[in-house]
Scaffold this motif. Sequence first.
Motif, short mmCIF file in Angstrom:
data_model
loop_
_atom_site.label_atom_id
_atom_site.label_comp_id
_atom_site.label_asym_id
_atom_site.label_seq_id
_atom_site.Cartn_x
_atom_site.Cartn_y
_atom_site.Cartn_z
N ALA A 1 0.85 -1.20 0.00
CA ALA A 1 0.00 0.00 0.00
C ALA A 1 0.88 1.24 0.00
N GLU A 2 1.83 1.27 -0.95
CA GLU A 2 2.72 2.44 -1.06
C GLU A 2 1.95 3.65 -1.56
N LYS A 3 0.84 3.38 -2.24
CA LYS A 3 0.02 4.47 -2.77
C LYS A 3 -1.34 4.43 -2.09
N PRO A 4 -1.98 5.60 -2.00
CA PRO A 4 -3.36 5.55 -1.50
C PRO A 4 -4.19 4.72 -2.46
N LEU A 5 -5.26 4.16 -1.95
CA LEU A 5 -6.09 3.23 -2.72
C LEU A 5 -6.46 3.79 -4.09
N ASP A 6 -6.24 2.96 -5.08
CA ASP A 6 -6.68 3.28 -6.43
C ASP A 6 -8.05 2.63 -6.63
N LEU A 7 -9.06 3.46 -6.88
CA LEU A 7 -10.42 2.93 -6.96
C LEU A 7 -10.66 2.10 -8.21
N MET A 8 -9.70 2.09 -9.12
CA MET A 8 -9.90 1.25 -10.29
C MET A 8 -9.21 -0.10 -10.13
N SER A 9 -8.07 -0.13 -9.48
CA SER A 9 -7.31 -1.39 -9.45
C SER A 9 -7.31 -2.04 -8.08
N ASN A 10 -7.77 -1.34 -7.05
CA ASN A 10 -7.76 -1.85 -5.69
C ASN A 10 -6.36 -2.05 -5.14
N ALA A 11 -5.36 -1.44 -5.74
CA ALA A 11 -4.03 -1.47 -5.12
C ALA A 11 -4.17 -0.75 -3.78
N GLY A 12 -3.55 -1.26 -2.76
CA GLY A 12 -3.61 -0.63 -1.45
C GLY A 12 -4.90 -0.90 -0.70
N GLY A 13 -5.68 -1.89 -1.16
CA GLY A 13 -6.93 -2.21 -0.48
C GLY A 13 -6.73 -2.71 0.94
N ALA A 14 -5.53 -3.15 1.25
CA ALA A 14 -5.25 -3.65 2.60
C ALA A 14 -5.48 -2.58 3.65
N MET A 15 -5.42 -1.31 3.25
CA MET A 15 -5.57 -0.23 4.23
C MET A 15 -6.99 -0.14 4.77
N GLN A 16 -7.91 -0.87 4.19
CA GLN A 16 -9.26 -0.86 4.73
C GLN A 16 -9.26 -1.38 6.17
N THR A 17 -8.41 -2.34 6.45
CA THR A 17 -8.47 -2.97 7.78
C THR A 17 -7.14 -2.93 8.52
N GLN A 18 -6.17 -2.22 8.00
CA GLN A 18 -4.88 -2.18 8.70
C GLN A 18 -4.44 -0.74 8.91
N ALA A 19 -3.72 -0.52 9.97
CA ALA A 19 -3.20 0.81 10.24
C ALA A 19 -1.95 0.69 11.09
N ASN A 20 -0.98 1.52 10.78
CA ASN A 20 0.24 1.54 11.57
C ASN A 20 0.72 2.97 11.68
N GLY A 21 0.32 3.63 12.73
CA GLY A 21 0.69 5.02 12.91
C GLY A 21 1.59 5.19 14.13
#
Lengths: 330, 523, 321
Positions: free
Chosen positions: B167-187
């Motif tokens: 998830a190096e990029k914010p979610l791309d709504l066309m390809s679902n790259a970075g979809g893992a950020m829906q349920t993961q967070a590391n701040g």
Amino acid sequence: MTAALALDVRDLSIVFDTRRGSMTAVQEVSFTLARGEVLGLVGESGAGKSLTGNALIGLLQAPGRIAGGEVHLDGQRIDALPPEAQRRLRGKRIGAIFQDPLTSLDPLMTVGAQLVETIRTHLPLSAPAARARAMDLLAEVGIADPAGRYGQYPHQFSGGMRQRIVIALAIAAEPDVIVADEPTTALDVSVQAQILSLLRRLARDHGTAIVLVTHDMGVIAEIADRVAVMYAGRIVEIGPVTEVLHAARHPYTAGLMGLIPSLSRRADRLPQIAGSMPRPGQWPVGCSFHPRCPSAGPRCAADVPRPLSADDGMVACHLFSGGTLSPPAP
Amino acid sequence: MKLLFKPLILAAGLAALGTVAEANSLRFAESQDVASMDPHAARDDFALSLLCNVYEGLVRWNADLELEPALAESWEVISPTEWKFNLRKDVTFHNGNPFTADDVIFSYHRAGDTGSPFAGLLEPIAEVVKVDDHTVIFKIKRKYALLLNDFAGWYIMDKEFQESIGAEKPLDLMSNAGGAMQTQANGTGPFKLMERQPDVKTVLAANPDWWDERKHNLDEIVYTPITNNATRVAALLSGEVDFIRNAPPQDLERIEATPGMKVMRGPHLRTIFYGMDQQSDTLEGSGVEGNPLKSPAVRQAIAMSIDIEGIKRSIMRDNSNPVATQLAPQMPFYDASLDVRFPYDPEAAKALLAEAGYAEGFTLPITCPTGAFINDEQICQATAGMLAKIGITAQLNMVTPVQYDAGLPAGDFDFYMLGWAGLPTIDPYNIFSATVHSPTGDLGAWNPNGYSNPRVDELIILIGEETDLVKRQEMISEVVKTQRDEVGKIMLHQQFLTWGMTDKVNAIVPGDEYTRFWYYTMN
Amino acid sequence: MITLVLRRLGSVLLVMLVVSGMSFLIFNYLGDPVNNILGVNASLNEREELRRTLGLDQPSYVQFWHFLQRAVVGDFGISYRNRLPVLELILSRLPATVELVMCATVLALGVGIPMGVYCALRPKGAFSRLLQMISLVGISIPQFLIGMLLILIFSVELRWLSAFGRGEVVQIGWWSTGLLTDSGRKALIMPVITLAVFQISMIMRLVQGEMQEVMRADFIKFARARGLTDRSVHLRHALRNSLLPVVTVVGMQIGSLIAFAIVCEAVFQWPGVGLLILQAIEYADFPVMAAYLAMVGFGFAMINLTVDMIYLFIDPRMRRG
């Protein structure tokens, strides 16, 4: 004689309780039936014949009820029995056949299952035994290939076949009496004859007494031993079939008979007799038939004629209240 | 199969036992779920108001909405276009990774590169240079006044972790790259994500390794979306949740009357107003020649017809504060001397209309959102009644918030209700650039066909650049005064925040609606 | 029968195509998701950019064509609101709704049929009149009101049941069930009742009406003439013959409940497809809506097919040909 009577109906009256009060539909009907005898109960629609039939099998529907009289089956009074006891008689000792074989059977159940259900309701048989009996019954009423037909549904049978099944159901527990209400009216003429002969055979072979309710004198002529003619809730004449057919005493019966040039023709109405039968509640005072009667006299409009017994019959008409059974010359 | 799920039941049972223990669990219900755990996925204040507890920026807003150092310890302006930030050294992410300059640079690119939702926010930045592991220099394209304000809304993410989950990029709504950020967070924030079932439940736990001094005493925050207002209130009243933000106005009395419950109030930065088409030559459906809204006298007449005290009393139940300008009193650079409304005077308004040539009045189509602002429908209906008294026939057009959000910037509405809070910048510049500047390029998106004054446009650009506070105040006051005098908007009021909670909860109610749980305590 | 199934499957495809095609026409009037995705602070250029990326600047039929191209390979896109693949999202919500609807239907059948039978047999009795009155209320009272009433009584006042959610669920493969935990079962109570009230009333009235009709049929009179017990006449013959329309209506009802248990799910925050679609509409989450409507079309067509199959099972007259 009395001991051999299968059915003995005495002064049976049926009334309807309506909001405007009670209305008499059948009045003081009496007749008897010996074992193996076929009695035709004939009359126009509305005469009360079907009501009488329903009363015999204990299925008079509210608001109708038996208001008086007695029904004896094999010497036992059955009309006053509690509902559950009546139910147990139905199908076992007094069976019924209705007009329309197309609608008399449950469309969602195989004929075999309906037979078994009826048999096991009345007879203490195991399932296989009931099944065997069901097959026998199917064979007895003339269904070819009972084993193959056993598992079929009503819609897979023709009208005549269905009426045979209805008859099989009616005789499943070998009843003493069968009330057959217009059993052939809905059928083709050719099939009618087959069904009637089947009924007659049953009466003969099993000693079953049959009350055949119909408006069709042709049917009566073909199968009945005796005829009871109903008009406006009363029996106006009873007699052996040949006598009534050929030498009717009551003017109404005579009118009825005038209508059958050939026995296969149906008679739904009585065009020769002017007017129509009054509906229950509108019966005239005196003899109900007098407004239409060609021979009516002043007495007819005043008193109800009492039934007059003859050797093997009965007639209720003022023409005969002189004591003789031949009408006085006009 | 039995064997398979037995441990699950056991685990569920243990988790249930865990909550029964003495732990301070703040159960928090909201009208909707946050869209994602990705703080760069959208410039969405609703999501960020929760995510600010998990992620942090280089600076942050404190309880009084003042900027304070967060992941940056200190900073200095080397030149008008060069800012140096010294990063805090003792900070780790929730997964244990140390926080370094690389994470800042990574987060800059992740949020600011073309195509990312935060590209607009970080647009003034030309380049980020790493000096050492804990020092970075931001080179900016031009003089810019609001870098720190913007940084408070831009959160730092862990480079290594983001790369490890793709998830190096914010979610791309066309390809679902970075979809893992829906349920993961590391701040790096005071709370870390423990469990997340989208639309059902999100559980945060206190971060024991937080760099800042812990003032809160919460062990756990259980966040539950409850869409239906009545159910959400019932959940509070039944003791199933401890805290609901934005309690529905009609339920406030009931909550306050319930033993053990309270409503905490606070002024919102958002002010509500009517915007209108002042550019078109005709006003469709008005029944008159030309566009009456072009005339400042007509606009003033409308403003004078509105009985704002009546609205406050009977519709807002005193949970509002009438304003004359778009700046709420809690907004920096608010100028009280300008906050003077046109008097409520229908007779004078009628006279003004007559002077402007509309003695017979006209028909005014009003577009009103259903549920975007507190009591929006009722206020529009009341306005219609008030306008009738000066001869203007209002034609109400109610639209759902999502239709409204689409139609307004597209210029579909002639006269519309709007509210603006200036988030997340918390500076008048944000309000001006979005709703006052003439619509050009990136500016004036929420002012289609609206108020336009070249001098004001020029000042707004300068306000964005000027760092001298005195000069800024002067320019801001000039914009506010000019727009007020020319009746660029018809101002209504400032909304109040009304947060319902049990007596156990001690919250703060800041004007930007963010739930900064590190200030909360439970008894 | 195979031709029947094949013909039906063909119409299923057609229905899906038409429904999803129409949904794309409707989207133009539903609003613009871009604002929700980007937030209010996005500039006009950013909005235009995203609109282009998502293909929202294209005419409806082009969007629909792109949707079809992807849908054929099972790709329904990414939800704008939940940022999850749409198919995965809908499938993850389906168990909650199916469980809710099935429990409500079982309850409705279990209560509604006996009530209907009772009322059919004693239409003039005092208790029948009471039941009929209750069912009238049950049919006319809005679900929202029932739900809120239950919440006020059992959550707020008595504090017995949770006002929202599904409780703890157990995951079995991709299916999730609340039936295996205490809190899950308790969570079902109020939503199930809320959903079942209407169904109970409807089934009761349906069964009553049908059965009164059937009770007048000749074969019932003949069954009595055969001396069968009341129980057998009522249940084996009359009730069974009354059930065909009930099966149809309940089947359609299950379908529409699964698709549109929106009010009930919203009231109880039940994480099913109804709530999902409600939120999708509020957010203008087009991929979810498009996929969902196509699936609803599919579902209804399949239910029709199933109901036909059940007909074949119940009614031998239809097995011909």
